[in-house]
Write a protein that holds these residues in place. Sequence first.
Motif, PDB file in Angstrom:
ATOM      1  N   ASP A 133       0.697  -1.113   0.014  1.00  0.00           N
ATOM      2  CA  ASP A 133      -0.179  -0.194  -0.042  1.00  0.00           C
ATOM      3  C   ASP A 133       0.886   1.241  -0.030  1.00  0.00           C
ATOM      4  O   ASP A 133       2.080   1.427   0.337  1.00  0.00           O
ATOM      5  CB  ASP A 133      -0.889   0.024   1.305  1.00  0.00           C
ATOM      6  CG  ASP A 133      -2.011   0.972   1.270  1.00  0.00           C
ATOM      7  OD1 ASP A 133      -2.340   1.567   0.066  1.00  0.00           O
ATOM      8  OD2 ASP A 133      -2.823   0.960   2.197  1.00  0.00           O
ATOM      9  N   ASP A 134       0.245   2.252  -0.414  1.00  0.00           N
ATOM     10  CA  ASP A 134       0.836   3.638  -0.285  1.00  0.00           C
ATOM     11  C   ASP A 134       2.335   3.564  -0.854  1.00  0.00           C
ATOM     12  O   ASP A 134       3.477   4.142  -0.698  1.00  0.00           O
ATOM     13  CB  ASP A 134       1.176   4.167   1.041  1.00  0.00           C
ATOM     14  CG  ASP A 134      -0.198   4.215   2.008  1.00  0.00           C
ATOM     15  OD1 ASP A 134      -1.211   4.386   1.187  1.00  0.00           O
ATOM     16  OD2 ASP A 134       0.010   4.227   3.148  1.00  0.00           O
ATOM     17  N   ASP A 176       0.717   5.169  -4.418  1.00  0.00           N
ATOM     18  CA  ASP A 176       0.240   6.013  -3.246  1.00  0.00           C
ATOM     19  C   ASP A 176      -0.804   7.287  -3.998  1.00  0.00           C
ATOM     20  O   ASP A 176      -0.322   7.776  -5.216  1.00  0.00           O
ATOM     21  CB  ASP A 176       1.185   6.693  -2.493  1.00  0.00           C
ATOM     22  CG  ASP A 176       0.566   7.462  -1.340  1.00  0.00           C
ATOM     23  OD1 ASP A 176       0.174   6.808  -0.470  1.00  0.00           O
ATOM     24  OD2 ASP A 176       0.618   8.850  -1.356  1.00  0.00           O
ATOM     25  N   LYS A 183       0.202  -0.926  -4.675  1.00  0.00           N
ATOM     26  CA  LYS A 183      -0.924   0.372  -4.850  1.00  0.00           C
ATOM     27  C   LYS A 183       0.021   1.676  -4.969  1.00  0.00           C
ATOM     28  O   LYS A 183       0.645   2.117  -3.820  1.00  0.00           O
ATOM     29  CB  LYS A 183      -1.691   0.156  -3.588  1.00  0.00           C
ATOM     30  CG  LYS A 183      -2.832   1.088  -3.603  1.00  0.00           C
ATOM     31  CD  LYS A 183      -3.799   1.111  -2.498  1.00  0.00           C
ATOM     32  CE  LYS A 183      -4.810   0.040  -2.671  1.00  0.00           C
ATOM     33  NZ  LYS A 183      -6.009   0.284  -1.741  1.00  0.00           N
ATOM     34  N   GLU A 239      -4.555   4.571  -6.582  1.00  0.00           N
ATOM     35  CA  GLU A 239      -5.741   4.926  -5.711  1.00  0.00           C
ATOM     36  C   GLU A 239      -5.867   6.331  -5.862  1.00  0.00           C
ATOM     37  O   GLU A 239      -4.982   7.008  -6.170  1.00  0.00           O
ATOM     38  CB  GLU A 239      -5.574   4.561  -4.224  1.00  0.00           C
ATOM     39  CG  GLU A 239      -4.136   5.114  -3.592  1.00  0.00           C
ATOM     40  CD  GLU A 239      -4.093   4.888  -2.190  1.00  0.00           C
ATOM     41  OE1 GLU A 239      -4.658   4.101  -1.606  1.00  0.00           O
ATOM     42  OE2 GLU A 239      -2.989   5.443  -1.449  1.00  0.00           O
TER      43      GLU A 239
HETATM   44 NA    NA Z   1      -2.897   4.027   0.427  1.00  0.00          NA
END
Ligand code: NA
Length: 253
Positions: free
Chosen positions: A155-156, A178, A176, A212
Amino acid sequence: LTLQHELRQALLRGDFVLHYQPQYRLSSGALVGLEALIRWRHPERGLLPPGLFIPLAEESGLIVQLGDWVMQEACRQTQAWQQADLPTVPISVNLSMGQFQRQNLIERVEEILNKTGLDPAYLELEITESMTMDVVHATAYLQRLKAIGVAIIIDDFGTGYSSFNYLKNLPISKLKIDRSFVRDLSQDPNDAAIVAAIIAMAHNLNLEVIAEGVETSAQLDFLSLHRCDEIQGFLYNPPLPAERIPELLETGR
Ligand code: NA
Ligand code: G
Ligand code: G
Ligand code: MN
């Protein structure tokens, strides 16, 4: 009453709730996943976003119990949708460092999957780059999760400490990007270059990539041009309460 005490009470009283943000395959527009995001239904202050209480839960150690609740509820809900004969898509759950560092995470994941009956193929765990810094620990952990059948997402991505060497060796399936890079994609050539590079690198490493924070069609066009696999953002849908999800699963959008 301290906030920490209030958090504990809320956990006992069942005052937390999950919202679900849809994720879409960019090429087809098909709904391909949901991210579980916690909210606190505070008796006086209304629906509180995680930014207001997750940091405190992390500091106080309560994140372990709270995180268990999130995973359990996300798996229970996904299994309930499946039992209601709705098409099933994977659910992603955010893990905190405190959960990742505990000794019995794997056992908890297995327990929750057993208890809820959810097929492990439908569970994805989001970790951050900083959690992979202890490479030996992280690799062993992630390999065990992968062996259970659970997918791991970073993530990020791009905001933490990343080493290409880790990426090469860690058993992860998706990056993913950020939302800080996605936000100014159309105005900032540096952000555009970074996003294009992350997508290309992910694909060269045989990883999927999701962006995202997609809010505009200009961002969508750029991501499409660069063959980003999946997107998540307000352009499509914000995080939604559970009762909004069945209609989306039914139409596949
Ligand atoms: Na995130
Ligand atoms: O939903 P929102 O955009 O307000 O979320 C803000 C942040 O809170 C996000 O970075 C998200 O990763 C984090 N967050 C949301 N739900 C959870 C959760 O269940 N566990 C952890 N550890 N973080 C969460
Ligand atoms: O860090 P993490 O990926 O867990 O963050 C998810 C958070 O991002 C959620 O809290 C969600 O509310 C937020 N989010 C999702 N889509 C968008 C978007 O298009 N724009 C902005 N600003 N935030 C978003
Ligand atoms: Mn996340």
